[in-house]
Scaffold this motif. Sequence first.
Motif, PDB file in Angstrom:
ATOM      1  N   ALA A 297       0.847  -1.192   0.000  1.00 51.98           N
ATOM      2  CA  ALA A 297       0.000   0.000   0.000  1.00 51.98           C
ATOM      3  C   ALA A 297       0.884   1.244   0.000  1.00 51.98           C
ATOM      4  O   ALA A 297       2.042   1.204   0.410  1.00 51.98           O
ATOM      5  CB  ALA A 297      -0.904  -0.010   1.218  1.00 51.98           C
ATOM      6  N   VAL A 298       0.339   2.360  -0.454  1.00 50.85           N
ATOM      7  CA  VAL A 298       1.067   3.632  -0.523  1.00 50.85           C
ATOM      8  C   VAL A 298       0.427   4.618   0.446  1.00 50.85           C
ATOM      9  O   VAL A 298      -0.789   4.847   0.391  1.00 50.85           O
ATOM     10  CB  VAL A 298       1.049   4.207  -1.950  1.00 50.85           C
ATOM     11  N   SER A 299       1.231   5.190   1.346  1.00 52.19           N
ATOM     12  CA  SER A 299       0.701   6.136   2.335  1.00 52.19           C
ATOM     13  C   SER A 299       0.456   7.490   1.693  1.00 52.19           C
ATOM     14  O   SER A 299       0.929   7.774   0.580  1.00 52.19           O
ATOM     15  CB  SER A 299       1.685   6.287   3.489  1.00 52.19           C
ATOM     16  N   GLY A 300      -0.263   8.329   2.407  1.00 49.68           N
ATOM     17  CA  GLY A 300      -0.544   9.682   1.939  1.00 49.68           C
ATOM     18  C   GLY A 300       0.623  10.617   2.220  1.00 49.68           C
ATOM     19  O   GLY A 300       1.643  10.210   2.777  1.00 49.68           O
ATOM     20  N   PRO A 301       0.521  11.881   1.845  1.00 49.23           N
ATOM     21  CA  PRO A 301       1.595  12.852   2.093  1.00 49.23           C
ATOM     22  C   PRO A 301       1.817  13.069   3.592  1.00 49.23           C
ATOM     23  O   PRO A 301       0.909  12.862   4.406  1.00 49.23           O
ATOM     24  CB  PRO A 301       1.097  14.122   1.402  1.00 49.23           C
ATOM     25  N   ALA A 302       3.026  13.495   3.954  1.00 51.51           N
ATOM     26  CA  ALA A 302       3.369  13.711   5.371  1.00 51.51           C
ATOM     27  C   ALA A 302       2.787  15.044   5.837  1.00 51.51           C
ATOM     28  O   ALA A 302       3.427  16.099   5.693  1.00 51.51           O
ATOM     29  CB  ALA A 302       4.881  13.687   5.548  1.00 51.51           C
ATOM     30  N   SER A 303       1.581  14.992   6.383  1.00 49.49           N
ATOM     31  CA  SER A 303       0.908  16.231   6.794  1.00 49.49           C
ATOM     32  C   SER A 303       1.657  16.927   7.930  1.00 49.49           C
ATOM     33  O   SER A 303       1.687  18.162   8.001  1.00 49.49           O
ATOM     34  CB  SER A 303      -0.531  15.930   7.217  1.00 49.49           C
ATOM     35  N   ALA A 304       2.288  16.147   8.814  1.00 49.77           N
ATOM     36  CA  ALA A 304       3.016  16.752   9.935  1.00 49.77           C
ATOM     37  C   ALA A 304       4.168  17.621   9.429  1.00 49.77           C
ATOM     38  O   ALA A 304       4.424  18.713   9.953  1.00 49.77           O
ATOM     39  CB  ALA A 304       3.546  15.669  10.869  1.00 49.77           C
ATOM     40  N   LEU A 305       4.844  17.154   8.381  1.00 46.45           N
ATOM     41  CA  LEU A 305       5.952  17.937   7.834  1.00 46.45           C
ATOM     42  C   LEU A 305       5.443  19.214   7.177  1.00 46.45           C
ATOM     43  O   LEU A 305       6.087  20.263   7.266  1.00 46.45           O
ATOM     44  CB  LEU A 305       6.744  17.106   6.823  1.00 46.45           C
ATOM     45  N   HIS A 306       4.295  19.136   6.524  1.00 46.04           N
ATOM     46  CA  HIS A 306       3.727  20.335   5.905  1.00 46.04           C
ATOM     47  C   HIS A 306       3.314  21.347   6.981  1.00 46.04           C
ATOM     48  O   HIS A 306       3.467  22.563   6.794  1.00 46.04           O
ATOM     49  CB  HIS A 306       2.533  19.963   5.029  1.00 46.04           C
ATOM     50  N   GLU A 307       2.811  20.848   8.119  1.00 43.71           N
ATOM     51  CA  GLU A 307       2.458  21.753   9.218  1.00 43.71           C
ATOM     52  C   GLU A 307       3.711  22.414   9.792  1.00 43.71           C
ATOM     53  O   GLU A 307       3.715  23.619  10.108  1.00 43.71           O
ATOM     54  CB  GLU A 307       1.730  20.969  10.312  1.00 43.71           C
ATOM     55  N   GLN A 308       4.794  21.637   9.925  1.00 43.61           N
ATOM     56  CA  GLN A 308       6.046  22.208  10.431  1.00 43.61           C
ATOM     57  C   GLN A 308       6.624  23.222   9.444  1.00 43.61           C
ATOM     58  O   GLN A 308       7.187  24.244   9.847  1.00 43.61           O
ATOM     59  CB  GLN A 308       7.059  21.094  10.693  1.00 43.61           C
ATOM     60  N   LEU A 309       6.464  22.962   8.159  1.00 46.49           N
ATOM     61  CA  LEU A 309       6.933  23.917   7.150  1.00 46.49           C
ATOM     62  C   LEU A 309       6.154  25.228   7.250  1.00 46.49           C
ATOM     63  O   LEU A 309       6.733  26.318   7.154  1.00 46.49           O
ATOM     64  CB  LEU A 309       6.787  23.316   5.756  1.00 46.49           C
ATOM     65  N   ALA A 310       4.851  25.123   7.478  1.00 43.26           N
ATOM     66  CA  ALA A 310       4.040  26.337   7.652  1.00 43.26           C
ATOM     67  C   ALA A 310       4.483  27.101   8.902  1.00 43.26           C
ATOM     68  O   ALA A 310       4.559  28.335   8.894  1.00 43.26           O
ATOM     69  CB  ALA A 310       2.567  25.962   7.751  1.00 43.26           C
ATOM     70  N   ALA A 311       4.811  26.352   9.980  1.00 42.30           N
ATOM     71  CA  ALA A 311       5.294  27.005  11.199  1.00 42.30           C
ATOM     72  C   ALA A 311       6.630  27.701  10.944  1.00 42.30           C
ATOM     73  O   ALA A 311       6.867  28.814  11.433  1.00 42.30           O
ATOM     74  CB  ALA A 311       5.443  25.971  12.320  1.00 42.30           C
ATOM     75  N   ALA A 312       7.512  27.062  10.162  1.00 35.12           N
ATOM     76  CA  ALA A 312       8.800  27.668   9.832  1.00 35.12           C
ATOM     77  C   ALA A 312       8.607  28.964   9.050  1.00 35.12           C
ATOM     78  O   ALA A 312       9.311  29.959   9.268  1.00 35.12           O
ATOM     79  CB  ALA A 312       9.652  26.686   9.034  1.00 35.12           C
ATOM     80  N   GLU A 313       7.651  28.980   8.153  1.00 35.10           N
ATOM     81  CA  GLU A 313       7.374  30.199   7.386  1.00 35.10           C
ATOM     82  C   GLU A 313       6.834  31.297   8.299  1.00 35.10           C
ATOM     83  O   GLU A 313       7.151  32.481   8.115  1.00 35.10           O
ATOM     84  CB  GLU A 313       6.406  29.884   6.255  1.00 35.10           C
ATOM     85  N   ASP A 314       6.026  30.911   9.292  1.00 36.37           N
ATOM     86  CA  ASP A 314       5.536  31.897  10.265  1.00 36.37           C
ATOM     87  C   ASP A 314       6.692  32.477  11.083  1.00 36.37           C
ATOM     88  O   ASP A 314       6.740  33.687  11.337  1.00 36.37           O
ATOM     89  CB  ASP A 314       4.515  31.240  11.204  1.00 36.37           C
ATOM     90  N   PHE A 315       7.639  31.617  11.498  1.00 36.82           N
ATOM     91  CA  PHE A 315       8.798  32.086  12.252  1.00 36.82           C
ATOM     92  C   PHE A 315       9.629  33.063  11.418  1.00 36.82           C
ATOM     93  O   PHE A 315      10.187  34.034  11.939  1.00 36.82           O
ATOM     94  CB  PHE A 315       9.675  30.905  12.688  1.00 36.82           C
ATOM     95  N   THR A 316       9.704  32.806  10.118  1.00 36.35           N
ATOM     96  CA  THR A 316      10.457  33.703   9.236  1.00 36.35           C
ATOM     97  C   THR A 316       9.795  35.074   9.164  1.00 36.35           C
ATOM     98  O   THR A 316      10.458  36.110   9.256  1.00 36.35           O
ATOM     99  CB  THR A 316      10.560  33.097   7.835  1.00 36.35           C
ATOM    100  N   ARG A 317       8.487  35.057   9.019  1.00 39.16           N
ATOM    101  CA  ARG A 317       7.764  36.334   8.916  1.00 39.16           C
ATOM    102  C   ARG A 317       7.860  37.127  10.215  1.00 39.16           C
ATOM    103  O   ARG A 317       7.904  38.364  10.194  1.00 39.16           O
ATOM    104  CB  ARG A 317       6.296  36.069   8.555  1.00 39.16           C
ATOM    105  N   SER A 318       7.906  36.438  11.369  1.00 39.61           N
ATOM    106  CA  SER A 318       7.958  37.133  12.663  1.00 39.61           C
ATOM    107  C   SER A 318       9.380  37.282  13.201  1.00 39.61           C
ATOM    108  O   SER A 318       9.567  37.708  14.340  1.00 39.61           O
ATOM    109  CB  SER A 318       7.099  36.380  13.691  1.00 39.61           C
ATOM    110  N   ALA A 319      10.378  36.923  12.373  1.00 43.08           N
ATOM    111  CA  ALA A 319      11.802  37.067  12.730  1.00 43.08           C
ATOM    112  C   ALA A 319      12.170  36.295  13.997  1.00 43.08           C
ATOM    113  O   ALA A 319      13.035  36.727  14.765  1.00 43.08           O
ATOM    114  CB  ALA A 319      12.173  38.538  12.888  1.00 43.08           C
ATOM    115  N   GLN A 320      11.547  35.156  14.213  1.00 40.63           N
ATOM    116  CA  GLN A 320      11.893  34.312  15.362  1.00 40.63           C
ATOM    117  C   GLN A 320      12.982  33.328  14.918  1.00 40.63           C
ATOM    118  O   GLN A 320      12.766  32.122  14.838  1.00 40.63           O
ATOM    119  CB  GLN A 320      10.653  33.592  15.889  1.00 40.63           C
ATOM    120  N   TRP A 321      14.178  33.874  14.649  1.00 38.60           N
ATOM    121  CA  TRP A 321      15.234  33.070  14.042  1.00 38.60           C
ATOM    122  C   TRP A 321      15.726  31.981  14.967  1.00 38.60           C
ATOM    123  O   TRP A 321      16.128  30.898  14.488  1.00 38.60           O
ATOM    124  CB  TRP A 321      16.393  33.989  13.648  1.00 38.60           C
ATOM    125  N   HIS A 322      15.720  32.241  16.279  1.00 36.76           N
ATOM    126  CA  HIS A 322      16.206  31.232  17.214  1.00 36.76           C
ATOM    127  C   HIS A 322      15.289  30.011  17.248  1.00 36.76           C
ATOM    128  O   HIS A 322      15.727  28.906  17.528  1.00 36.76           O
ATOM    129  CB  HIS A 322      16.344  31.827  18.614  1.00 36.76           C
TER     130      HIS A 322
END
Length: 426
Positions: A297-322
């Motif tokens: 069987a073939v699993s679906g896309p890694a939704s957790a990674l996509h959520e973390q990517l969205a969080a990373a983009e939010d950190f970039t916009r808010s300059a939370q580099w640490h």
Amino acid sequence: MAVAGPSGPVMGREDVDRALARLATEHEAIESSLLSLQDHSGRRLLEGAELTGVTKERWAETDAAVTALWTHFEAYTDALTTAREIRARRRWPTQTELRRLTELLRGEGVSVTGAAVPDAARSLTGPAKLTEQLSLDQLLTRMNGWYDQAMETVAAADSVWSALPARIDLLAAETQRVRSLAHSVGVRPGAHPSGDEIEDLVAELTELRAQTVSDPLAFWRARPAPGRPDTSRYETAGRRLDDIRREVEAVMHVRDDAEHRLSRLRDVLSRADRTLTEARSARVEVLSKILASDVPAVSGPASALHEQLAAAEDFTRSAQWHRLSPLLDSLEEHADDELLRARESLTAVTAPLAVRAELRGRLDAYRAKVARLGMAEDPLLIERYDQARRLLWSAPCDLAAAERTVQRYQQAVAELGTQRPPQDRR
């Protein structure tokens, strides 16, 4: 023979002259040393500074010693002047004059009056004396002790003041530069551990400088001789600043490289999603074309990674580099793993199609070989080729049966090829 008195045998004229010459040289050396002490930069700074702690206590003792030192020097000078005056009265001094000179030059004929004698000069059981009768040698011994004490104190304080405050100022200036740089990338108190650390360091350097100015002797290490300023706190502060600077530079690197890393992550996750979509489509195709029950069987896309990517983009916009830095590190590792997993899934799903394609290629290769050997019209070979072709080009394809049929066709070709005479092999 000269008559002995309380100061021993009465000195002769020549003895007096030699003693006066020696004492004149000593007096000049003492005066020069005292003037050097008076003009010493450390002493002037100690007199004008608001002292605390160890230095305040030591300077109080040293200041009293310096006062006593000058008092004793004045007594020494007066005694030497008196002795010179007596000796200058006549070429051949009288016995009375010689006894007086002997008392001044060898005996305890010098009166010291004035302030209380410092602790170092007191007897073990007696009180401090305001007036004492001393010899010139006793005066000199005391003055040497007080001079050593005073020079040790002022030289140590001057050495610390020369070594530490200026260096602390340079370190504080560099700390302020790193602090401004840190604030520019969001490393602030309460938002990043290094932001709190740098504020603590600023306060530490301010306190350290104030202490080195008001209590320099607290930063003096007398052993091993000749002693040196204790720079351990300054050096520790320097190492702390180096650690903070490295952290800020790492945050800056994250900021400068963030968009590139995010773009790569988007690309990797997109390729993983497309590969998984291809694998799901391929699985449907395999199940329709291949008679098989072990297609994974073939699993679906890694939704957790996509959520973390969205969080990373939010950190970039808010300059939370640490916060972005560790998240990007984790994402890059897991995104690459996800792409590898998707490719392995596609490979596993399409494996039956690859096997079928390999069997088809092998069958066609042997058919071409049959034609080269001139056995294309052989009934057995035609029959077995047709069986294998029907199995390989039917849907769903029974791979196990098709492989057995291809192997039988290969065996028949091999057997017939060995039976034909050499001249028939074209």
